[in-house]
Design a protein around this motif. Structure first.
Motif, PDB file in Angstrom:
ATOM      1  N   PRO A  59       0.537  -5.638  -6.360  1.00 37.95           N
ATOM      2  CA  PRO A  59       1.270  -6.499  -5.396  1.00 37.95           C
ATOM      3  C   PRO A  59       2.430  -6.166  -4.675  1.00 37.95           C
ATOM      4  O   PRO A  59       2.752  -6.091  -3.706  1.00 37.95           O
ATOM      5  N   GLU A  60       3.308  -5.526  -5.570  1.00 37.02           N
ATOM      6  CA  GLU A  60       4.512  -4.806  -5.120  1.00 37.02           C
ATOM      7  C   GLU A  60       4.181  -3.761  -4.150  1.00 37.02           C
ATOM      8  O   GLU A  60       4.937  -3.521  -3.086  1.00 37.02           O
ATOM      9  N   GLU A  62       1.609  -3.325  -2.269  1.00 33.73           N
ATOM     10  CA  GLU A  62       1.014  -3.728  -0.995  1.00 33.73           C
ATOM     11  C   GLU A  62       2.268  -4.371  -0.152  1.00 33.73           C
ATOM     12  O   GLU A  62       2.372  -4.171   1.188  1.00 33.73           O
ATOM     13  N   ASP A  63       3.297  -4.967  -0.598  1.00 32.20           N
ATOM     14  CA  ASP A  63       4.397  -5.640  -0.006  1.00 32.20           C
ATOM     15  C   ASP A  63       5.288  -4.361   0.512  1.00 32.20           C
ATOM     16  O   ASP A  63       5.795  -4.317   1.521  1.00 32.20           O
ATOM     17  N   PHE A  64       5.240  -3.268  -0.474  1.00 27.94           N
ATOM     18  CA  PHE A  64       6.160  -2.061   0.022  1.00 27.94           C
ATOM     19  C   PHE A  64       5.544  -1.275   1.171  1.00 27.94           C
ATOM     20  O   PHE A  64       6.386  -0.530   1.927  1.00 27.94           O
ATOM     21  N   TYR A  67       6.806  -0.826   4.596  1.00 31.29           N
ATOM     22  CA  TYR A  67       8.122  -0.280   4.824  1.00 31.29           C
ATOM     23  C   TYR A  67       8.114   1.403   4.703  1.00 31.29           C
ATOM     24  O   TYR A  67       8.717   1.917   5.333  1.00 31.29           O
TER      25      TYR A  67
END
Length: 307
Positions: A59-60, A62-64, A67
């Protein structure tokens, strides 16, 4: 932040493994793994779940990912701004395109393009599947379709002239359709899920078509048409050789097949890199030489979905 580590992360997700990412980047697998591990330590979180056979985003991760891609795009744009135009294109260009277009137009075009740019590498994926351009790490997707709005940038680079055709054996057996209405009496070879063919300058005129054979790829329909299984709508450049040799016959109807646009879809509005700019220019010229109209450069927010 180490941009090479970001590149390892991005390519690993796109390719499905760290070893594949290392090959694309020209790194030893152990070096790529260390770069990725260092990035995770710097961020204080795990970005990828690793197994012996595959990787997946946490999940982290996917968020990163957006960026990471943004940083890499900014770096590429900055380098492009400082690169003299006469130095040509360099690096890996990842392209996805329909199979027939790739075989007939893109691959022949690449011979001259790569000869003139010895530092350019191309990874070409030929598929009818609508790929996730950003998620799968492509520089550009080439689509033959009317497109709907989304967050991708589109540049129209040409159009495809289509013809309706059949084999002499089929026409001898079934007769020659002369109107759109008569197409309904024939076995028409269509892509799976297609129920109408578009005609006229805007494609607004529609003819209902059906037949006993459908396929998920234009190449399959082309082969079936040669074998006398029915009537097909094909790109003029794809059918040209068969028309010359008499294996297929063009069928003039009471309306002209719609010429759909050929568009390049890419994920950023920032300045294109030299490799992408040269590729799109060469592709536009190749389309023009094959009898399709090349389009002037333009950008719009469009989607990769068929209209």
């Amino acid at each position: 932040m180490d941009t090479e580590a970001l590149a390892v992360f991005s390519h690993a997700v796109a390719a499905g493994s760290i070893s594949a990412a290392s090959r694309r980047l020209g790194l030893a697998p152990a070096v790529a793994s260390r770069r990725l591990a260092a990035l995770e330590r710097e961020l204080g979180t795990r970005l990828l779940q690793r197994t012996t056979r595959s990787i997946s985003l946490t999940p982290e991760g996917e968020d990163f990912m957006p960026y990471a891609r943004d940083i890499l795009e900014r770096e590429a744009s900055a380098l492009a701004a400082l690169t003299p135009g006469d130095r040509g294109a360099a690096g890996l260009l990842r392209v996805t395109a329909p199979a027939a277009l790739g075989r007939e137009i893109i691959v022949p075009m690449l011979t001259a393009l790569m000869g003139a740019n010895p530092q350019l590498r191309v990874e070409l994926h030929l598929t009818e599947r609508l790929v996730d351009v950003v998620g799968e790490g492509f520089d550009v997707a080439i689509r033959i379709a009317d497109l709907r709005s989304s967050n991708l940038v589109a540049r129209r680079i040409g159009s495809v002239r289509r013809i309706v055709c059949a084999s002499p054996d089929y026409l001898e057996l079934r007769g020659r359709p002369q109107t759109l209405a008569e197409l309904g009496e024939h076995d028409c070879l269509t892509l799976i899920g297609v129920t109408h063919w578009a005609f006229g300058p805007s494609g607004a005129e529609r003819a209902r078509v059906s037949g006993r054979f459908v396929c998920d790829a234009i190449d399959g329909l082309h082969a079936a048409c040669r074998r006398g299984l029915g009537v097909a709508m094909l790109a003029s450049w794809s059918a040209a050789n068969d028309l010359e040799t008499g294996r297929l016959v063009e069928l003039p109807l009471d309306a002209t097949p719609y010429s759909p646009p050929v568009s390049a879809l890419y994920p950023t509005t920032r300045m294109m890199t030299p490799k992408l700019r040269l590729f799109l220019t060469a592709l536009g010229e190749a389309l023009r030489s094959e009898g399709a109209a090349a389009a002037p450069s333009s950008s719009a927010q469009v989607d990769a979905k068929l209209a």
